[in-house]
Enzyme design. Structure first.
Site, PDB file in Angstrom:
ATOM      1  N   ASP A 113      41.979  32.568  35.792  1.00 49.23           N
ATOM      2  CA  ASP A 113      42.445  32.205  36.801  1.00 49.23           C
ATOM      3  C   ASP A 113      42.317  30.717  36.700  1.00 49.23           C
ATOM      4  OD1 ASP A 113      41.883  34.561  37.700  1.00 49.23           O
ATOM      5  OD2 ASP A 113      40.713  34.309  39.741  1.00 49.23           O
ATOM      6  N   HIS A 169      40.407  35.701  29.010  1.00 45.74           N
ATOM      7  CA  HIS A 169      40.518  36.838  28.480  1.00 45.74           C
ATOM      8  C   HIS A 169      42.000  36.920  27.452  1.00 45.74           C
ATOM      9  CE1 HIS A 169      38.174  39.135  31.429  1.00 45.74           C
ATOM     10  NE2 HIS A 169      38.518  38.018  32.283  1.00 45.74           N
ATOM     11  N   SER A 256      37.085  23.396  33.763  1.00 45.43           N
ATOM     12  CA  SER A 256      37.234  23.551  32.302  1.00 45.43           C
ATOM     13  C   SER A 256      38.770  23.719  32.095  1.00 45.43           C
ATOM     14  CB  SER A 256      36.723  24.473  31.789  1.00 45.43           C
ATOM     15  OG  SER A 256      35.210  24.838  32.338  1.00 45.43           O
TER      16      SER A 256
END
EC number: 4.1.1.65
Length: 295
Positions: A113, A169, A256
């Site tokens: 996301d 992921h 991040s």
């Protein structure tokens, strides 16, 4: 003010920034900039704050954070009562149905996301950050021979702000090598900071690995730390087959960045993302969302 592109309504939204007043003061005032260089950018500052976020004392921050940023807790795998500290909440896992994975092998998905920028025809000496600041790909990975393999390729920069889901992921089936760690500082990766500190990605702590994907070739998968990011945690098992959508790792508290590099003629990014990137706007995406296709 940070404006980004919303793919759903095909319009621009304004990002609600966690700690915006602090960021503006730190990166805009002489005192703030001095404090940044002397203390804030260093590991000890992020380590101290990370220590606090790992303690029960930080639990009291959770409800306020949820309310301030309208976090949808119905997507969380665990209930609010299960979080014993702020980092438990911050690194929460989501229900599988919250981020469905498209199985089409030709479909490229977002690794997490966040707000996405995409650049084609990669110039190794001049990769563009947010706000048009450039940096050297050679300097970023500190491996000239590897960098040359990605000349004229495609770069994806996914910025995870503190309000985002903070696990990342794999975008395809494949095998990922061991992680290479590069030491650095802990500058913010927010656009407010990127406009003030040149080549932040090259200066910050970062890690990368080579992901041998089944459908998109060999991908450089990089994670960049930032202010207050206590740790970059890799949860995958190196040199073992992973599946599309499997977790690679997560960031503890802080904003991040995940950066992916693809070789030339392997992928085609969706036109809306490319056009917005050329205009200097990030596009909001979620993990598993289609963002391109195999060439």
């Amino acid at each position: 003010m940070i404006k980004y592109y919303n793919r759903k309504n095909k319009d621009y939204d304004i990002e609600k920034v966690a700690g915006e007043k602090y960021l503006n003061w730190t990166y805009s005032s002489p005192i703030g900039m001095n404090l940044l260089e002397v203390f804030i950018k260093k590991k000890i500052f992020s380590k101290i704050y990370g220590f606090y976020c790992d303690r029960r004392l930080s639990q009291k921050k959770i409800n306020k954070f949820i309310n301030d940023f309208q976090i949808d807790m119905s997507l969380s795998e665990n209930q609010l009562s299960n979080f014993k500290c702020f980092n438990d909440f911050f690194t929460r896992k989501l229900k599988k149905e919250a981020r469905p994975i498209k199985t089409d092998k030709n479909l490229l998905i977002s690794p997490g996301d966040g707000k996405l920028l995409a650049y084609e025809n990669l110039n190794l000496n001049s990769v563009t950050e947010v706000k048009g600041i450039n940096y050297s790909f050679y300097e970023l990975i500190n491996n000239d021979s590897l960098a040359k393999e990605y000349n004229n390729g495609t770069c994806l920069v996914l910025r995870l702000c503190p309000t985002d889901y903070h696990r990342f992921h794999f975008i395809d089936n494949g095998i990922c090598e061991n992680t290479i760690k590069l030491n650095g500082f802990y500058y913010s990766v927010n656009p407010i900071a990127l406009s003030k500190i040149p080549s932040v990605f090259c200066k910050n702590k970062r890690e990368y690995s080579i992901f041998h994907s089944e459908n998109f070739g060999d991908i450089i998968f990089m994670e960049v730390g930032a202010t207050c990011v206590g740790s970059i945690i890799q949860t995958y098992k190196p040199n073992t087959k992973v599946l599309k959508g499997d977790e690679k790792g997560y960031f503890k508290f802080g904003g991040s960045t995940v950066i992916l590099f693809f070789k030339k003629n392997t992928i085609k990014i969706d036109d809306d993302i490319l056009s917005q990137s050329k205009l200097g706007y990030e596009t909001s995406v979620i993990m598993g969302e289609p963002i391109g296709n195999k060439k």
